[in-house]
Design a protein around this motif. Structure first.
Motif, mmCIF file in Angstrom:
data_model
loop_
_atom_site.group_PDB
_atom_site.id
_atom_site.type_symbol
_atom_site.label_atom_id
_atom_site.label_comp_id
_atom_site.label_asym_id
_atom_site.label_seq_id
_atom_site.Cartn_x
_atom_site.Cartn_y
_atom_site.Cartn_z
ATOM 1 N N GLY A 86 46.482 128.459 43.251
ATOM 2 C CA GLY A 86 47.319 127.122 42.957
ATOM 3 C C GLY A 86 47.585 127.269 41.345
ATOM 4 O O GLY A 86 47.420 128.247 40.533
ATOM 5 N N PRO A 87 48.182 126.120 40.838
ATOM 6 C CA PRO A 87 48.335 125.990 39.307
ATOM 7 C C PRO A 87 47.410 125.974 38.611
ATOM 8 O O PRO A 87 46.266 125.871 38.988
ATOM 9 C CB PRO A 87 49.151 124.734 39.296
ATOM 10 C CG PRO A 87 48.661 123.975 40.511
ATOM 11 C CD PRO A 87 48.210 124.710 41.616
ATOM 12 N N GLN A 99 55.779 125.102 30.937
ATOM 13 C CA GLN A 99 55.872 124.174 31.789
ATOM 14 C C GLN A 99 57.390 123.875 32.063
ATOM 15 O O GLN A 99 57.755 123.421 33.025
ATOM 16 C CB GLN A 99 55.368 122.908 31.152
ATOM 17 C CG GLN A 99 55.238 121.727 32.080
ATOM 18 C CD GLN A 99 54.565 120.492 31.448
ATOM 19 O OE1 GLN A 99 55.227 119.721 30.625
ATOM 20 N NE2 GLN A 99 53.599 120.070 32.091
ATOM 21 N N SER A 149 58.638 126.688 34.637
ATOM 22 C CA SER A 149 57.989 126.558 35.874
ATOM 23 C C SER A 149 57.026 125.554 35.999
ATOM 24 O O SER A 149 55.654 125.769 36.019
ATOM 25 C CB SER A 149 57.341 128.134 36.262
ATOM 26 O OG SER A 149 56.808 128.115 37.444
ATOM 27 N N ASP A 180 55.970 124.090 38.562
ATOM 28 C CA ASP A 180 54.980 124.256 39.697
ATOM 29 C C ASP A 180 53.791 125.039 39.479
ATOM 30 O O ASP A 180 52.887 124.807 40.054
ATOM 31 C CB ASP A 180 55.704 124.733 40.907
ATOM 32 C CG ASP A 180 56.751 123.756 41.526
ATOM 33 O OD1 ASP A 180 56.473 122.689 41.121
ATOM 34 O OD2 ASP A 180 57.732 124.226 42.065
ATOM 35 N N ALA A 181 53.879 125.898 38.319
ATOM 36 C CA ALA A 181 52.754 126.884 38.091
ATOM 37 C C ALA A 181 51.846 126.031 37.128
ATOM 38 O O ALA A 181 50.753 126.617 36.867
ATOM 39 C CB ALA A 181 53.468 128.021 37.220
#
Length: 272
Positions: free
Chosen positions: A93-94, A111, A114, A116-117
């Motif tokens: 996940g992140p 940030q 991306s 979501d990362a």
């Protein structure tokens, strides 16, 4: 335990160090080093930062043992490379992201590129320079180091890296970090050039959060507060005036506690 490894991205290899905890109960923390160092910058602090979480510290392209990614990379380029590196790790996940000095700008840009990362972003001592000040810093720090056969050409590095730091962190550690600066020659200045041409005001105003911005008692405390004001919609601002030097060396236990508390607060706010 700290181990080192390589990951392959489209522009070449990324070298990284990581701390593996005995028990992993929280999201991994990605640590972004200041220029012109490498992931070696975080090895003292990794045990303090890595209680119940994996710590991952990559070398930027062109620094440490990582391949370069171009002749004049931007902060956007560094961020894109580290995001590609994260994909290679195939995490579940992140990750949370910690940036220090130059690493603050790379983390912020990650940030933005991306969201979501990135689970949460923690920025410590942000080089948030604007206008004429940024131009002046770019001309100074963004210029290449001119080494010659004369000892005087390395005098300023020796003064800041050994004379000042060895009494605080020990000779062996000071020499290790000085070596990391020198191994990036002749391109050690490129991340500085990228940092001092980065559109801080416009980018920080767009940070999607969650984020925490921490100001230690340093020459960057005022501009770090400005960065927090620019990102007011998404950022938690924390003053750490008790940390006055060696933020990730002698100050490692204190800054690790502040970072952990900030991440906990951001997690709690996200869950509300």
């Amino acid at each position: 335990m700290i181990r080192a490894a390589y990951a392959e991205i489209p522009t070449g290899q990324v070298h990284y160090r990581e701390w593996i905890p005995e028990k992993e109960a929280r999201r991994p923390l990605l640590c972004l080093h200041p220029a012109p160092f490498s992931s070696a910058f975080f090895t003292t602090a990794m045990p303090a930062l890595g209680e119940a979480r994996r710590i991952i510290a990559p070398d930027y392209p062109g620094y440490g043992s990582s391949s370069p990614c171009g002749e004049a990379p931007s902060i956007e380029d560094y961020a894109a490379s580290i995001l590609q590196f994260l994909v290679c790790l195939e995490l579940d996940g992140p990750v949370d992201v910690l940036g220090f000095h130059t690493g603050c700008l790379v983390g912020a840009e990650m940030q933005l590129q991306s969201v979501d990362a990135i689970g949460a972003l923690v920025l410590v001592d942000v080089p948030y320079f604007l206008g004429e000040v940024q131009e002046r810093m770019s001309a100074q720090a963004g210029a290449p180091l001119k080494l010659t056969t004369e000892l005087e050409s390395i005098a300023s590095l020796w003064q800041s890296g050994i004379a000042v730091k060895a009494p605080l962190m020990g000779m062996d550690r000071a020499v290790e970090l000085l070596a990391e600066q020198l191994r990036a020659h002749p391109n050690a200045h490129l991340a500085f050039k990228a940092a001092f041409t980065y559109p801080c005001e416009e980018r920080f105003a767009r940070l999607p959060g969650p984020a925490a911005i921490i100001a230690t008692k340093s020459m960057l405390s005022d501009v770090t507060a400005e960065a927090a004001r620019a990102a007011a919609a998404s950022a938690l601002f924390i003053k750490a005036d008790d940390i006055t030097r060696g933020v990730f060396e002698e100050g490692a236990p204190q800054i690790a506690a502040r970072i952990d508390a900030a991440l906990t607060q951001l997690e709690d706010q996200k869950g509300e």
